[in-house]
Scaffold this active site. Structure first.
Site, PDB file in Angstrom:
ATOM      1  N   GLU A 126       0.859  -1.164  -0.013  1.00 39.21           N
ATOM      2  CA  GLU A 126       0.057  -0.007  -0.086  1.00 39.21           C
ATOM      3  C   GLU A 126       0.821   1.277   0.093  1.00 39.21           C
ATOM      4  O   GLU A 126       1.968   1.321   0.654  1.00 39.21           O
ATOM      5  CB  GLU A 126      -0.947  -0.051   1.268  1.00 39.21           C
ATOM      6  CG  GLU A 126      -2.136   1.046   1.275  1.00 39.21           C
ATOM      7  CD  GLU A 126      -2.910   1.208   2.032  1.00 39.21           C
ATOM      8  OE1 GLU A 126      -2.954   0.297   3.297  1.00 39.21           O
ATOM      9  OE2 GLU A 126      -3.830   2.015   2.319  1.00 39.21           O
ATOM     10  N   GLY A 266       2.802   2.218  11.091  1.00 38.66           N
ATOM     11  CA  GLY A 266       2.271   1.440  12.063  1.00 38.66           C
ATOM     12  C   GLY A 266       2.221   0.256  11.380  1.00 38.66           C
ATOM     13  O   GLY A 266       2.918  -0.980  12.555  1.00 38.66           O
ATOM     14  N   ALA A 267       1.381  -0.255  10.720  1.00 37.46           N
ATOM     15  CA  ALA A 267       1.271  -1.772  10.383  1.00 37.46           C
ATOM     16  C   ALA A 267       0.585  -1.513   9.197  1.00 37.46           C
ATOM     17  O   ALA A 267       0.033  -0.984   8.592  1.00 37.46           O
ATOM     18  CB  ALA A 267       0.369  -2.432  11.760  1.00 37.46           C
ATOM     19  N   MET A 268       0.148  -2.907   8.510  1.00 37.98           N
ATOM     20  CA  MET A 268      -0.411  -3.067   7.324  1.00 37.98           C
ATOM     21  C   MET A 268      -1.246  -4.351   7.266  1.00 37.98           C
ATOM     22  O   MET A 268      -0.843  -5.571   7.843  1.00 37.98           O
ATOM     23  CB  MET A 268       0.568  -3.133   6.185  1.00 37.98           C
ATOM     24  CG  MET A 268       0.045  -3.398   4.599  1.00 37.98           C
ATOM     25  SD  MET A 268      -1.021  -1.747   4.367  1.00 37.98           S
ATOM     26  CE  MET A 268      -2.221  -2.497   3.445  1.00 37.98           C
ATOM     27  N   GLU A 269      -2.649  -4.114   6.661  1.00 42.12           N
ATOM     28  CA  GLU A 269      -3.459  -5.228   6.977  1.00 42.12           C
ATOM     29  C   GLU A 269      -3.517  -6.123   5.830  1.00 42.12           C
ATOM     30  O   GLU A 269      -4.636  -6.723   5.575  1.00 42.12           O
ATOM     31  CB  GLU A 269      -5.134  -4.533   6.889  1.00 42.12           C
ATOM     32  CG  GLU A 269      -5.371  -3.800   5.586  1.00 42.12           C
ATOM     33  CD  GLU A 269      -5.014  -2.336   5.535  1.00 42.12           C
ATOM     34  OE1 GLU A 269      -3.965  -1.853   6.119  1.00 42.12           O
ATOM     35  OE2 GLU A 269      -5.760  -1.532   4.672  1.00 42.12           O
ATOM     36  N   HIS A 302      -6.934  -2.394  14.898  1.00 41.18           N
ATOM     37  CA  HIS A 302      -7.217  -1.872  13.631  1.00 41.18           C
ATOM     38  C   HIS A 302      -6.894  -2.554  12.125  1.00 41.18           C
ATOM     39  O   HIS A 302      -7.804  -2.768  11.248  1.00 41.18           O
ATOM     40  CB  HIS A 302      -6.380  -0.468  13.548  1.00 41.18           C
ATOM     41  CG  HIS A 302      -6.350   0.386  12.428  1.00 41.18           C
ATOM     42  ND1 HIS A 302      -6.888   1.526  12.394  1.00 41.18           N
ATOM     43  CD2 HIS A 302      -5.738   0.308  11.129  1.00 41.18           C
ATOM     44  CE1 HIS A 302      -7.010   2.089  11.092  1.00 41.18           C
ATOM     45  NE2 HIS A 302      -6.076   1.279  10.264  1.00 41.18           N
ATOM     46  N   GLU A 303      -5.921  -3.370  12.254  1.00 40.99           N
ATOM     47  CA  GLU A 303      -5.416  -4.181  11.222  1.00 40.99           C
ATOM     48  C   GLU A 303      -6.497  -5.262  11.105  1.00 40.99           C
ATOM     49  O   GLU A 303      -6.766  -5.761  10.139  1.00 40.99           O
ATOM     50  CB  GLU A 303      -4.179  -4.607  11.394  1.00 40.99           C
ATOM     51  CG  GLU A 303      -2.949  -3.356  11.719  1.00 40.99           C
ATOM     52  CD  GLU A 303      -3.020  -2.271  10.806  1.00 40.99           C
ATOM     53  OE1 GLU A 303      -3.570  -2.525   9.547  1.00 40.99           O
ATOM     54  OE2 GLU A 303      -2.661  -1.086  11.088  1.00 40.99           O
ATOM     55  N   GLU A 325     -10.060   3.712   6.144  1.00 45.37           N
ATOM     56  CA  GLU A 325      -9.217   4.027   7.237  1.00 45.37           C
ATOM     57  C   GLU A 325     -10.113   4.918   8.099  1.00 45.37           C
ATOM     58  O   GLU A 325     -10.031   4.495   9.469  1.00 45.37           O
ATOM     59  CB  GLU A 325      -8.149   5.036   6.490  1.00 45.37           C
ATOM     60  CG  GLU A 325      -7.031   4.434   5.778  1.00 45.37           C
ATOM     61  CD  GLU A 325      -6.466   2.966   6.536  1.00 45.37           C
ATOM     62  OE1 GLU A 325      -6.575   2.834   7.682  1.00 45.37           O
ATOM     63  OE2 GLU A 325      -5.920   2.229   6.001  1.00 45.37           O
TER      64      GLU A 325
HETATM   65  N1  TRP Z   1      -3.250   0.738   5.636  1.00 41.45           N
HETATM   66  C1  TRP Z   1      -1.984   0.869   6.847  1.00 41.45           C
HETATM   67  C2  TRP Z   1      -3.084   1.288   8.032  1.00 41.45           C
HETATM   68  O1  TRP Z   1      -3.570   2.219   8.040  1.00 41.45           O
HETATM   69  C3  TRP Z   1      -1.540   1.976   6.545  1.00 41.45           C
HETATM   70  C4  TRP Z   1      -0.097   1.868   5.907  1.00 41.45           C
HETATM   71  C5  TRP Z   1       0.649   0.842   6.411  1.00 41.45           C
HETATM   72  C6  TRP Z   1       0.643   2.488   4.825  1.00 41.45           C
HETATM   73  N2  TRP Z   1       1.844   1.060   5.760  1.00 41.45           N
HETATM   74  C7  TRP Z   1       1.920   1.958   4.784  1.00 41.45           C
HETATM   75  C8  TRP Z   1       0.150   3.493   4.122  1.00 41.45           C
HETATM   76  C9  TRP Z   1       2.817   2.517   3.834  1.00 41.45           C
HETATM   77  C10 TRP Z   1       1.365   4.039   2.966  1.00 41.45           C
HETATM   78  C11 TRP Z   1       2.243   3.524   2.927  1.00 41.45           C
HETATM   79  O2  TRP Z   1      -3.470   0.347   8.715  1.00 41.45           O
HETATM   80 ZN    ZN Z   2      -5.605   1.434   8.581  1.00 41.60          ZN
END
Ligand code: TRP
Ligand code: ZN
Length: 881
Positions: A126, A266-269, A302-303, A325
């Site tokens: 993302e 922070g993290a990625m879903e 959140h994730e 978001e």
């Molecule tokens: N979708 C992720 C969240 O809000 C956000 C995110 C994680 C992101 N890594 C990223 C957005 C790198 C842009 C680039 O949970």
């Molecule tokens: Zn998110």
């Protein structure tokens, strides 16, 4: 990058010319040369506006080896490649395209696409990182089922993960092995992930309410195996909560979380395979603070919640980012409120909104929750899209009620599961499920800026009528000179002189509503509400629980604010009244300092402060928040021309005078709240610690020997990081010789733990010292620091630029020069992180002429730099224009 990157507009959206029916990826993983074979089943989109369009795939920094169409290798003349795309004209309506490309993960410092973290492979796709992995229609409205085969050296990369379910794994020649994963759910490319490396696994289970057993796995580096329990419990709580509150169950047999040290956010879903910044996974009482524990619970939630709001239903295009978001932040906020304390959580949310989003809405990067254009989408992962977006969702709930909101959610999911949709689709589901009219409400998505509500009141004792006159306005923002009125839910109560809520009856209503909070809808630029049947003039408690993200202005007497602070039934407004009172006092002190006057008295506030401090009934967590003065950033927002030095001095002076006046009571409270028993993260224990440490910080404002000894004792004997860091922080702000010894001891003890070292860096970067910038520069040369690791950059440089306004805004411009220097050093490595740093400079218009000049000079220096990234270019050019 180029010097005039193009702007992308929402109005230019067109459906994709081709759809992907199936995606098969084959990775031969190696550090400096990974080979990616992508086999795509493609079909012309019947909804495309151009039935003869060529196939255009996105791709960046890829080495293309082969293009094979329906089994036939294509000669180079049959396609066109540039730095952003691969184009094939004259393709059939359905066909299979295979590309073979090579990438270099080792050289990837942007942490977008496929990269290495601590020697392990991981991905971040993302928003548009997938195009750095292979050629693909890298847009969220193209969804496909994925099958992924990973091949790697078995000894170096024993763990091989991707989305979905494991189909098979086995041995290959040359010490290699493979694993094949399949994700049965259609997904856009931004939700793809792979991980390969030496990781240990912590495993548990969750049984869904329909009886399916889901395997839960957290993968971390071996040294962190003992720091995963809280994350696992948080995940299980989140899964249970989403079933209970939204009726939503998890949909795969396995849910994996991987913690990595190098991560931009922070993290990625990613579907079934979340990748996390280790900061939001790892916790042990001696290494993580209460805030860290709560952050982990919130981000894990959140994730997880994204699985429905983001993954099963995704965004049509990136302008719709808040669709997933804003909604998912709202969901994680509600989850945390249910797990901890609702009012405490609400106050913290509003503090973040005011600290980060209101300034954004008032600056050169201001944009609507659903932006209309962007240069670089990574710049739009903002407090506006996330936090104001969540407030917009919360307002819908305030207007429709909890039940109506749930019905809207049910309809949204029923209608759109498996689709890529827009914020309009979400609003339509909410409106249709409730027979509600949200036409005017839509402006919250399209108009930027923070609305202001001016309220005046009038009481007529003869008729018993109390009139609230409300006037709303919204300042201009870039590209939006004038605004239409918003539909604003205004929650309010009216208090009698004993502090009881009065029954509320509007003129024309047959009977009064029950005493308590009532939600009015503001819709016009100016409107009046007449409450009848009152025998005395009430005290108004407006915008209860912060029912809308607005600035409320009402001229209440100090005594009324003190009264609300003590008596309001709404805990949020009790806190808010205290903040308003403190703000008045502080802004008065700022003026006194600027005029060289002797400082005025703060009696009303000081007395209220003392009463709060000695309140034995209330929740200590709420008391801690009530005793915390508004931040320097918040105070700056209240001034037309910001004077950072005066704000800092005023706040410090008030802290010292409160500490002197209430020293005995502060000490008494501190001692009364000492730890008993073993560490617990129960809200009651967290609240006790926060009040105790607020008291310690006030006491240290006086820097007396006795308090220094208290700090040293707490630092040495504390069995948890919350207490240890509170004591160390108080020492680090002081000018005492004990400071250096404590900092050195702390580093000596924790040098092997990067997340703890981040705290050590941040304390020094935010210290209230004349030579902080010198210290920061020195720390950049320390082995603990690295410009390549975003956590380190944020902990040291970010903390200085965004978290130490007095030092950053030094009149000599040294803070600004330093910032520009670091942006320039960082930009070639990691544009996303560089752009966030550059944002510290963009609000030059808020300052005096001298600072304006100095800030603009540095912005211009950035703009003049050769090969500036799109990310930094957008921020800087919008600030200067
Ligand atoms: N979708 C992720 C969240 O809000 C956000 C995110 C994680 C992101 N890594 C990223 C957005 C790198 C842009 C680039 O949970
Ligand atoms: Zn998110």
């Amino acid at each position: 990058m180029t010097n005039r990157p193009t702007t992308i507009y929402l109005k230019d959206y067109t459906p994709p010319a081709f759809l992907v029916e199936n995606t098969d990826l084959h990775f031969e993983l190696a550090e400096s040369k990974t080979r990616v074979t992508a086999t795509l089943r493609l079909r012309r989109n019947p909804d495309s506006t151009d039935p003869a369009a060529p196939l255009v795939l996105h791709g960046r920094e890829l080495t293309l080896r082969d293009v094979i169409l329906d089994g036939r290798p294509l000669p180079a003349a049959a396609y066109a490649v540039d730095t952003e795309t691969l184009t094939l004209a004259g393709v059939p309506d359905t066909f299979t395209l295979r590309t073979v490309t090579e990438i270099n993960p080792q050289a990837n410092t942007s942490l977008e696409g496929l990269y290495l973290s601590s020697g392990n492979f991981c991905t971040q796709c993302e928003a548009q990182g997938f195009r750095k992995i292979t050629y693909y229609p890298d847009r969220p409205d193209v969804m496909a089922p994925f099958t992924v085969t990973l091949v790697a050296d078995r000894a170096k990369y024993p763990v091989l993960l991707s989305n979905g379910n494991l189909l098979e794994k086995g041995e290959l020649d040359d010490g290699r092995h493979f694993a094949r994963w399949q994700d049965p759910y259609k997904k856009p490319s931004y939700l793809f992930a792979l991980v390969a490396g030496q990781l240990v696994k912590i495993e548990d289970r969750f049984t869904t309410r329909s009886g399916r057993v889901v395997t839960l796995q957290i993968f971390v580096e071996p040294r962190n195996a003992d720091k995963c329990e809280h994350a696992m419990r948080s995940l299980q709580k989140a899964m249970a909560w989403d079933e209970e509150v939204f009726g939503l169950e998890y949909d795969l047999d396995i849910y994996m979380i991987v913690a990595v040290d190098d991560f931009n956010m922070g993290a990625m879903e990613n579907k079934g395979l979340n990748v996390f910044n280790s900061k939001y996974v790892l916790a042990r009482p001696d290494t993580a603070t209460d805030a860290d524990y709560q952050g982990i619970e919130g981000v894990i939630g959140h994730e997880y919640f994204h699985n429905w709001t983001g993954n099963r239903i995704t965004c049509r295009d990136w302008f719709q980012l808040s669709l997933k978001e804003g909604l998912t932040v709202f969901r994680d906020q509600e989850f945390s409120a249910d797990m901890t304390s609702r009012p405490v959580k609400r106050i913290e949310e509003v503090r973040i909104l005011r600290q980060a989003q209101f300034p954004e809405d008032a600056g050169p990067m201001a944009h609507p929750v659903r932006p209309e254009s962007y240069v670089e989408i990574n710049n739009f992962y903002t407090a506006t899209v996330y936090n104001k977006g969540a407030e917009v969702i919360r307002m819908i709930q305030n207007l429709l009620g909890r039940e109506g909101f749930r019905q809207g959610m049910d309809l949204y999911i029923e209608r759109h599961d498996g689709q890529a949709v827009t914020t309009e689709d979400f609003l339509a589901a909410m409106a249709d499920a409730n027979g509600a009219d949200l036409a005017q409400f839509r402006r919250w998505y399209s108009q930027a800026g923070t609305p202001e509500i001016h309220v005046t009141t009038e009481f007529d004792p003869a008729s018993g009528v109390y009139t609230l006159r409300c006037r709303q306005s919204c300042p201009p923002t870039p590209g939006q000179e004038s605004k239409q009125p918003f539909h604003i839910p205004l929650a309010l109560g009216l208090l009698d002189r004993q502090g009881n809520d009065l029954p509320l009856q509007l003129e024309g209503e047959a009977a009064p509503h029950e005493a308590g909070t009532r939600v009015l809808s503001l819709r016009q630029e100016e409107e009046s509400f007449r409450f009848v049947g009152l025998t005395e003039e009430p005290v108004p408690s407006l915008l209860r629980d912060f029912s809308a993200p607005v600035k409320l202005q009402i001229d209440l007497a100090d005594a009324d604010l003190a009264f609300l602070m003590a008596r309001d039934a709404d805990p949020f407004n009790r806190w808010e009244a205290g903040q308003q009172l403190a703000t008045r006092v502080l802004l008065g002190l700022v003026e006194d300092l600027r005029q060289g006057r002797t400082q005025g008295e703060a009696d009303v506030f000081s007395e209220a402060f003392g009463l709060t401090l000695q309140d034995r009934e209330a929740d200590p967590a709420l008391l801690a928040l009530a005793l915390t003065l508004p931040s320097e950033t918040y105070l700056a927002e209240q001034m037309t021309v910001v004077d950072p030095a005066a704000i800092h001095a005023a706040r410090k002076a008030l802290r010292q005078s409160l500490a002197r006046r209430w020293q005995a009571e502060l000490l008494d409270t501190y001692e009364r709240l000492g730890e008993t028993g073993p560490y617990s993260i129960e809200p009651a224990a967290v609240g006790r610690r926060s009040l105790k440490n607020v008291c310690l910080a006030y006491l240290m404002a006086l820097e007396e020997d006795e308090t220094v000894r208290l700090c040293q004792r707490q630092f040495a004997q504390g069995d948890n990081m919350t207490d240890v860091i509170a004591a160390l922080g108080a020492l680090a702000h002081s000018r005492r010789p004990e400071r250096q010894a404590a900092l050195a001891a702390f580093y000596g003890q924790w040098r092997q733990d990067p997340l703890v070292v981040d705290k050590w860096l941040s304390l020094q970067a935010t210290a209230d010292h004349p030579d902080t910038l010198m210290q920061v520069r020195a720390l950049m040369a320390h082995p603990a620091f690295s410009l390549r690791n975003p956590n380190k950059v944020r902990a040291l440089i970010g903390a200085f630029c965004h978290g130490n306004p007095a030092a950053f805004h030094r009149e000599d411009g040294s803070g600004y020069r330093f910032t520009a220097e670091q942006v320039l050093a960082l930009d070639p490595l990691n544009p996303q992180v560089a752009a966030r740093l550059a944002a510290a400079l963009i609000r030059w218009r808020k300052f005096d002429d001298g600072r304006q000049q100095l800030m603009k000079e540095q912005l211009q220096r950035l703009l003049d730099a050769p090969r500036l990234s799109r990310d930094v270019y957008e921020i800087v050019s919008k600030s200067l224009s």
